[in-house]
Design a protein around this motif. Structure first.
Motif, short mmCIF file in Angstrom:
data_model
loop_
_atom_site.label_atom_id
_atom_site.label_comp_id
_atom_site.label_asym_id
_atom_site.label_seq_id
_atom_site.Cartn_x
_atom_site.Cartn_y
_atom_site.Cartn_z
N ARG A 302 0.59 -1.17 0.33
CA ARG A 302 -0.21 0.09 0.07
C ARG A 302 1.27 1.34 0.48
O ARG A 302 2.11 1.02 0.70
CB ARG A 302 -0.85 0.27 0.76
CG ARG A 302 -1.60 -0.93 1.56
CD ARG A 302 -2.76 -1.39 2.41
NE ARG A 302 -1.99 -1.51 3.79
CZ ARG A 302 -2.52 -1.28 4.78
NH1 ARG A 302 -3.49 -1.87 5.02
NH2 ARG A 302 -1.49 -1.75 6.07
N THR A 320 -5.94 6.17 -4.03
CA THR A 320 -6.41 4.84 -4.55
C THR A 320 -5.56 5.41 -6.14
O THR A 320 -4.78 4.96 -6.64
CB THR A 320 -7.90 4.43 -5.11
OG1 THR A 320 -8.83 4.30 -4.27
CG2 THR A 320 -8.37 3.29 -5.69
N TYR A 368 -8.56 -1.13 -1.58
CA TYR A 368 -9.20 -0.25 -1.64
C TYR A 368 -10.68 0.06 -2.48
O TYR A 368 -10.97 0.85 -2.58
CB TYR A 368 -7.91 0.52 -3.26
CG TYR A 368 -6.37 1.04 -2.58
CD1 TYR A 368 -7.03 2.40 -1.82
CD2 TYR A 368 -6.16 0.23 -2.99
CE1 TYR A 368 -5.03 2.91 -1.98
CE2 TYR A 368 -4.31 0.08 -2.18
CZ TYR A 368 -3.87 1.87 -2.29
OH TYR A 368 -2.59 2.72 -1.06
#
Length: 626
Positions: A302, A320, A368
């Motif tokens: 991430r 995102t 996400y």
């Protein structure tokens, strides 16, 4: 015989008409060739080992260069001609009270007439768009290029005595923001200039990339940060943190934005120029830029990017669409490594891209994807709270780059269709519910980023190109062209269209005379709609999304292309020895692998490619091309 006409007031030279709109001028014995013209936008080109442009402005009323000079009418919609002066020698321009005086230090020169805003590049190489709405699109393209994009290049004028001059290009011609902004702005400045396909714009692009490389190498913390800005006095903003309107939270502005975009910019430049020596010289610096991005990844893949594009939205976590763009840029960097046969680094960046991409599609909290609402959230903050205002790019970019499942793609398609009117209020609103942003999410500089900016439109247009929907692209281009005409082709920064946060009968807010829409308009028109693309596999790739039949001519040295699109046929004439054609669902067709339905003719450096195709109806009833 005299040439006094329109803005051309006086000529001191021996004139000879060559053809319509073209004259040869010769010097008298008593002095240089001299022209007097009415005051308007004026430029000279200059070349040492690379090309520069010098725009005349209030601080630089005397400019000189070699080879090319331009004087344009003050009004972009004037019926008067603009004039190009070409000479093998020095050309001097001075602002003399109410006139521009041009002095040519050569025995002869050429004087060429163009439209009020030349439908040509800075070397006079023309473009023509002969299809429905083509003239309007072409005039807008020319007006935005000559009115904003060229005057923004101040390396040899206003920036001449700055601590850094090379690659110093303004984001706004309004005095409020006088710096150059590598984070965010350079991405779209570069894309706009890559669209023009000529040596001058490519040289500007190279210097802008090299400026970013210089600044990253000189990061005082050694973190390879691409800074937000460099000001005229040399001050650099490597670290910019802003607070929310209510003071409850804050975030870093553009923590990785510039590092992501410089990888794509380098790919575009290298693919266009095939300059492997330049790439080899800078590949380790590009790896340094990539290291700054990797430093923000956690062990689950991430990316804690903080704020990406929106500088007045406080995103204190992982975005995102920032993750999607980073994955895309790592894939591009992997290709650059491949071109240099750096196999180990190619493998590494492909792996990083895959890790980032796979994290996108995972459900919250590890990814996400919001399973309950069947869409991607905008960002997750550092407290683990998901923020979701139905962000356009957060949903479309994972699909565009191929990181979603078929079911996720279908849900995103339905989401975009459902909120089409809002997203396309003006190309392109960043979220379906901008009215739902809170004072804890809006930056203390105000909410003006909660609207339509060229940066969002650029990637939205890429999505519609991928969807093979030229109708949406044309609609976007026409709306921007109409707005630009309304404003005299001097566009603002963000277009909120008198909606939600600004009810004041003004369509835009932010900086005035801004670079963004002119640059992105060039990119969307040429790269997405006309389909002219850089590629390593050939000199050009042509993948049009034209709605109407017609002809396109691009004389620029790096294009040298014309093509005709008919109801069931396509024909291209190219001044290169290597070319690929890609139309609709047709495969790329290199010259050495010509399909049976393709006719190929070559003569010296010129090639002609023709093919026929048939239309079929897809399951959705939309016509596609085979």
């Amino acid at each position: 015989m005299t040439l006094e006409k329109g803005i051309l007031k006086r000529i001191r030279a021996i004139s000879e008409k060559m053809k319509e709109g073209s004259w040869k001028l010769g010097a008298h014995e008593e002095g240089p060739i001299e022209l007097e013209l009415k005051v308007g936008p004026s430029f000279v080109l200059d070349r040492s080992n690379q090309w520069y442009i010098l725009p005349m402005d209030n601080e630089n009323k005397a400019i000189a260069g070699t080879g090319y000079a331009w004087v344009l009418p003050a009004d972009p919609d004037s019926p008067d001609h603009s004039w190009l002066i070409k000479a093998d020698g020095e050309i001097q321009l001075t602002h003399d009270q109410e006139s521009i005086i041009v002095r040519v230090n050569a025995e002869t020169c050429k004087l060429l007439a163009y439209e009020s805003r030349p439908q040509a590049d800075s070397f006079g190489k023309r473009f023509q768009l002969e299809f429905e709405h083509g003239e309007k699109l072409a005039h807008s393209l020319a007006s935005l290029y000559w009115g904003t994009m060229l005057p923004s290049v101040i390396e040899r004028t206003r920036a001449l005595n700055y601590p850094i001059t090379e690659g110093y290009v303004l984001s706004t011609l309004h005095s409020t923001y006088s710096g150059t902004y590598p984070d965010v702005d350079h991405e779209f400045q570069i894309k706009g200039r890559m669209s023009w396909g000529n040596e001058l714009d490519y040289d500007v692009v190279r210097r802008m990339i090299e400026l970013q490389i210089k600044l990253m190498k000189e990061d005082p913390e050694g973190l390879w940060r691409d800074p937000c800005a460099i000001q005229p006095n040399g001050d650099r903003e490597y670290h910019v943190r802003r607070s929310s309107l209510d003071g409850s939270t804050n975030a870093i502005m553009f923590l990785i934005t510039g590092n992501v975009e410089v990888l794509e910019s380098a790919w575009l430049y290298a693919a266009a120029t095939k300059d492997m020596d330049w790439l080899r010289l800078h590949i380790e610096a590009l790896e340094g830029a990539a290291s700054c991005i990797e430093d923000q990844m956690d062990r689950y893949g991430r990316l804690w990017s903080d704020v990406y594009y929106e500088d007045q939205v406080i995103k204190d976590g992982r975005e995102t669409f920032a993750t999607a763009l980073a994955a895309h840029s790592f894939n591009l960097l992997a290709e650059l490594e491949h071109r240099l046969r750096r196999d180990e680094m190619e493998t590494h960046y492909k792996k990083v891209a895959a890790i980032l991409g796979s994290s996108l599609a995972k459900p919250l909290p590890m990814g996400y994807w919001d399973e309950a609402n069947q869409r991607f959230v905008d960002w997750v903050d550092r407290s683990g709270v998901a923020h979701d205002h139905i962000h356009l790019l957060a949903n479309t970019l994972p699909v565009l780059f191929g990181y979603t499942s078929k079911e996720q793609e279908e849900n995103v398609t339905a989401l975009v269709d459902e909120h089409m009117d809002q997203f396309q209020r003006f190309p392109t609103f960043l979220a379906a519910h901008i009215d739902h942003y809170t004072d804890a999410e809006i930056g203390d500089g105000g909410p003006y980023d909660l609207c339509a900016a060229g940066r969002y439109w650029c990637w939205d247009a890429a999505y519609w190109t991928w969807k093979k929907n030229g109708k949406v692209l044309l609609g976007q281009l026409m709306r921007v062209a109409e707005q630009a005409a309304k404003e005299g082709y001097v566009m603002g920064e963000r277009y909120d269209m008198n909606y939600v946060y600004y009810i004041d009968d003004k369509d835009w807010h932010g900086a005035a005379h801004y670079y963004e829409y002119p640059c992105v308009y060039s990119w969307v028109l040429i790269h997405e709609y006309l389909g002219i693309r850089q590629t390593f596999e050939a000199d050009l790739q042509i993948s049009p999304r034209l709605v109407n039949t017609g002809k396109v001519l691009l004389e620029q040295n790096e294009f040298q292309l014309s093509y005709e699109y008919e109801e069931n046929a396509f024909k291209a004439v190219i001044g290169f020895s290597d070319i690929c054609i890609k139309y609709g669902f047709c495969e790329i067709v290199p010259l050495k692998k010509v399909k049976t339905n393709t006719l190929l003719h070559t003569a010296s450096h010129l090639c002609v490619i023709e093919f026929n195709f048939r239309r079929v109806a897809s399951a959705s009833g939309v016509a596609t091309t085979l």
